[in-house]
Every structure is written in structure tokens, then in C-alpha cells.
Scaffold this motif. Structure first.
Motif, PDB file in Angstrom:
ATOM      1  N   GLU A 238      35.197  40.788  46.330  1.00  0.00           N
ATOM      2  CA  GLU A 238      35.100  39.645  45.431  1.00  0.00           C
ATOM      3  C   GLU A 238      34.037  39.868  44.362  1.00  0.00           C
ATOM      4  OE1 GLU A 238      34.727  35.485  47.014  1.00  0.00           O
ATOM      5  OE2 GLU A 238      36.451  36.275  48.152  1.00  0.00           O
ATOM      6  N   LYS A 239      32.908  40.338  44.819  1.00  0.00           N
ATOM      7  CA  LYS A 239      31.788  40.570  43.902  1.00  0.00           C
ATOM      8  C   LYS A 239      32.183  41.595  42.844  1.00  0.00           C
ATOM      9  CE  LYS A 239      26.980  40.334  45.397  1.00  0.00           C
ATOM     10  NZ  LYS A 239      26.160  40.965  46.438  1.00  0.00           N
ATOM     11  N   ILE A 240      32.870  42.667  43.300  1.00  0.00           N
ATOM     12  CA  ILE A 240      33.261  43.737  42.385  1.00  0.00           C
ATOM     13  C   ILE A 240      34.238  43.219  41.347  1.00  0.00           C
ATOM     14  CG2 ILE A 240      34.514  45.933  42.222  1.00  0.00           C
ATOM     15  CD1 ILE A 240      33.296  46.633  44.983  1.00  0.00           C
ATOM     16  N   SER A 241      35.201  42.401  41.823  1.00  0.00           N
ATOM     17  CA  SER A 241      36.197  41.911  40.889  1.00  0.00           C
ATOM     18  C   SER A 241      35.554  40.958  39.889  1.00  0.00           C
ATOM     19  CB  SER A 241      37.346  41.274  41.661  1.00  0.00           C
ATOM     20  OG  SER A 241      37.657  40.031  41.156  1.00  0.00           O
ATOM     21  N   ALA A 242      34.592  40.126  40.370  1.00  0.00           N
ATOM     22  CA  ALA A 242      33.900  39.221  39.460  1.00  0.00           C
ATOM     23  C   ALA A 242      33.127  40.005  38.407  1.00  0.00           C
ATOM     24  CB  ALA A 242      32.958  38.309  40.245  1.00  0.00           C
ATOM     25  N   LYS A 243      32.483  41.074  38.851  1.00  0.00           N
ATOM     26  CA  LYS A 243      31.693  41.900  37.939  1.00  0.00           C
ATOM     27  C   LYS A 243      32.574  42.552  36.889  1.00  0.00           C
ATOM     28  CE  LYS A 243      27.262  43.747  38.740  1.00  0.00           C
ATOM     29  NZ  LYS A 243      26.474  44.023  39.915  1.00  0.00           N
ATOM     30  N   LYS A 244      33.752  43.044  37.356  1.00  0.00           N
ATOM     31  CA  LYS A 244      34.695  43.675  36.442  1.00  0.00           C
ATOM     32  C   LYS A 244      35.124  42.683  35.372  1.00  0.00           C
ATOM     33  CE  LYS A 244      37.040  47.378  38.917  1.00  0.00           C
ATOM     34  NZ  LYS A 244      38.129  47.587  39.860  1.00  0.00           N
ATOM     35  N   LYS A 245      35.434  41.456  35.849  1.00  0.00           N
ATOM     36  CA  LYS A 245      35.890  40.423  34.918  1.00  0.00           C
ATOM     37  C   LYS A 245      34.799  40.130  33.895  1.00  0.00           C
ATOM     38  CE  LYS A 245      39.285  37.968  37.570  1.00  0.00           C
ATOM     39  NZ  LYS A 245      39.230  37.176  38.780  1.00  0.00           N
ATOM     40  N   GLU A 246      33.586  40.046  34.394  1.00  0.00           N
ATOM     41  CA  GLU A 246      32.442  39.737  33.539  1.00  0.00           C
ATOM     42  C   GLU A 246      32.291  40.812  32.465  1.00  0.00           C
ATOM     43  OE1 GLU A 246      28.049  39.578  34.825  1.00  0.00           O
ATOM     44  OE2 GLU A 246      29.123  38.103  36.040  1.00  0.00           O
ATOM     45  N   LYS A 247      32.381  42.049  32.933  1.00  0.00           N
ATOM     46  CA  LYS A 247      32.221  43.188  32.043  1.00  0.00           C
ATOM     47  C   LYS A 247      33.327  43.165  30.983  1.00  0.00           C
ATOM     48  CE  LYS A 247      31.411  48.125  32.342  1.00  0.00           C
ATOM     49  NZ  LYS A 247      31.648  49.289  33.178  1.00  0.00           N
ATOM     50  N   TYR A 248      34.537  42.854  31.449  1.00  0.00           N
ATOM     51  CA  TYR A 248      35.668  42.816  30.532  1.00  0.00           C
ATOM     52  C   TYR A 248      35.455  41.730  29.485  1.00  0.00           C
ATOM     53  CZ  TYR A 248      40.329  42.402  28.639  1.00  0.00           C
ATOM     54  OH  TYR A 248      41.379  42.363  27.786  1.00  0.00           O
ATOM     55  N   ALA A 249      35.015  40.549  29.960  1.00  0.00           N
ATOM     56  CA  ALA A 249      34.811  39.429  29.048  1.00  0.00           C
ATOM     57  C   ALA A 249      33.765  39.781  27.994  1.00  0.00           C
ATOM     58  CB  ALA A 249      34.390  38.194  29.826  1.00  0.00           C
ATOM     59  N   ALA A 250      32.712  40.464  28.438  1.00  0.00           N
ATOM     60  CA  ALA A 250      31.630  40.811  27.517  1.00  0.00           C
ATOM     61  C   ALA A 250      32.098  41.817  26.475  1.00  0.00           C
ATOM     62  CB  ALA A 250      30.453  41.364  28.303  1.00  0.00           C
ATOM     63  N   ASN A 251      33.063  42.668  26.861  1.00  0.00           N
ATOM     64  CA  ASN A 251      33.496  43.747  25.961  1.00  0.00           C
ATOM     65  C   ASN A 251      34.893  43.529  25.408  1.00  0.00           C
ATOM     66  OD1 ASN A 251      31.233  45.676  26.169  1.00  0.00           O
ATOM     67  ND2 ASN A 251      31.766  45.502  28.327  1.00  0.00           N
ATOM     68  N   ARG A 252      35.382  42.293  25.568  1.00  0.00           N
ATOM     69  CA  ARG A 252      36.778  42.041  25.214  1.00  0.00           C
ATOM     70  C   ARG A 252      37.123  42.573  23.823  1.00  0.00           C
ATOM     71  NH1 ARG A 252      39.624  36.769  27.036  1.00  0.00           N
ATOM     72  NH2 ARG A 252      38.217  37.382  28.651  1.00  0.00           N
TER      73      ARG A 252
END
Ligand SMILES: [Zn+2]
Length: 189
Positions: A23-37
Motif C-alpha cells: 500500500e505504501k509503495i503504491s501510494a508513493k508511486k501515485k504521489e511521485k506520478y502526480a508530482a511529475n505528471r
């Protein structure tokens, strides 16, 4: 190599770690994606533009190789799926009847209001000048009239403002400004 403490290989330990923290990894991935969208989609657009020529070339080659087999395959597919396709397109038609009507109405109004006239001879002449190929992808397909500068953007309904495009290229271009469209497709800077 097994770790002495657990008897697991590193890969197994890593996998277990990823499962524990999924869960943590997927949240982090999403966060990273959002920041670099923005950067990510710019990169994708650039990649898409970079090999558009290669894709077109491949398309052209495929069209040349054994067109009869390709046609036969397509025909067979349609025959197999005819019933489904008919039902689907009828449903789509019903679903979009109203908006289609509105779009057609707007199109007619634009055409009527646009300066200039366009005759069937004009269309035939432009098509012939293009060797009856799509002005955009160069494929020999059923062609449709495209207003280079869309009527919607003040373009004229005249011979000098039309080109013949296949349906696929025409719908891809849509109401886009011609320069913006070419840039989007990676052709102009
Ligand atoms: Zn085309």
C-alpha cells in the motif's frame, strides 16, 4: 544467495518486503506520478512524436504487404462479429443521435455562413492533385473534405482551404488549428 538469518534469497526477501509494504509503495508511486505528471506526459508526447514517422512507415509497409490477406482477415472478422457490430453501432447511434443532430446542424450553419463556395469539381480537382491519397498519411483510402483552417476558426469554404483526408486523419485533426495540429503530430516546431 540465501541470507543466513532467514534462509531466503535476496529476491525472495525483496518480494516479501514489497508485499508487506504494497500500500505504501503504491501510494508513493501515485504521489511521485502526480508530482511529475506534466513532465511524464511531455515525455510521452515527445516519444510519440519521435516515432510517428516510423509508425507511419510501418503502416505503409503493412498496407503493401499482402493486402489481399489483410482484407480477407478483416472481412472474416466482420462476418464473425457482424451481429455484435450492428447491435453496437445501433446502440451508439441512439446514444449519440441528439448530439450528432446538434453537431450536423452547427456544421451546416457554419458552412452556410462561411465565405466562399465549393463545388464537386473543386473537390475532385483537389483529390486528383493529391493522387487520391490522404494529404496527411498518404494512404489510399476513402477521402473526406477537410477545411485546412476549420470553418469554426473562420476558415473559408473554398478550394484553397480544403484538403482531402482519410476519415481517421480527419477525425484526428478535428477542429484543431492546422499549425497546432502539425505540431501536436511532431511535424512542425
Ligand atoms: Zn490519413
Amino acid at each position: 544467495m540465501p541470507y543466513p538469518s532467514s534462509g531466503l534469497t535476496k529476491a525472495e526477501r525483496d518480494k516479501a518486503f514489497r508485499q508487506r509494504h504494497a500500500e505504501k509503495i503504491s501510494a508513493k508511486k501515485k504521489e511521485k506520478y502526480a508530482a511529475n505528471r506534466e513532465a511524464i506526459s511531455a515525455k510521452r508526447r515527445a516519444e510519440y512524436a519521435a516515432d510517428i514517422e516510423a509508425r507511419r512507415a510501418l503502416q505503409r509497409v503493412r498496407a503493401l504487404i499482402d493486402p489481399e490477406t489483410r482484407r480477407a482477415k478483416r472481412r472474416a472478422w466482420y462476418q464473425r462479429n457482424a451481429e455484435k457490430m450492428r447491435a453496437y453501432s445501433a446502440a451508439q447511434k441512439r446514444k449519440h443521435a441528439e448530439s450528432t443532430r446538434a453537431i450536423n446542424q452547427r456544421r451546416r450553419a457554419l458552412k452556410a455562413a462561411a465565405p466562399g463556395t465549393l463545388t464537386a469539381d473543386d473537390i475532385a480537382a483537389v483529390s486528383a492533385a493529391q493522387g487520391h491519397r490522404c494529404a496527411w498519411c498518404s494512404l489510399k483510402r476513402k477521402l473526406t473534405v477537410d477545411h485546412i483552417t476549420p470553418l469554426f476558426r473562420g476558415g473559408h469554404h473554398t478550394k484553397s482551404n480544403i484538403q482531402m483526408l482519410c476519415r481517421s486523419c480527419n477525425s484526428k485533426k478535428g477542429h484543431a488549428d492546422p499549425i497546432a495540429f502539425a505540431q501536436r503530430e511532431g511535424l512542425l516546431l
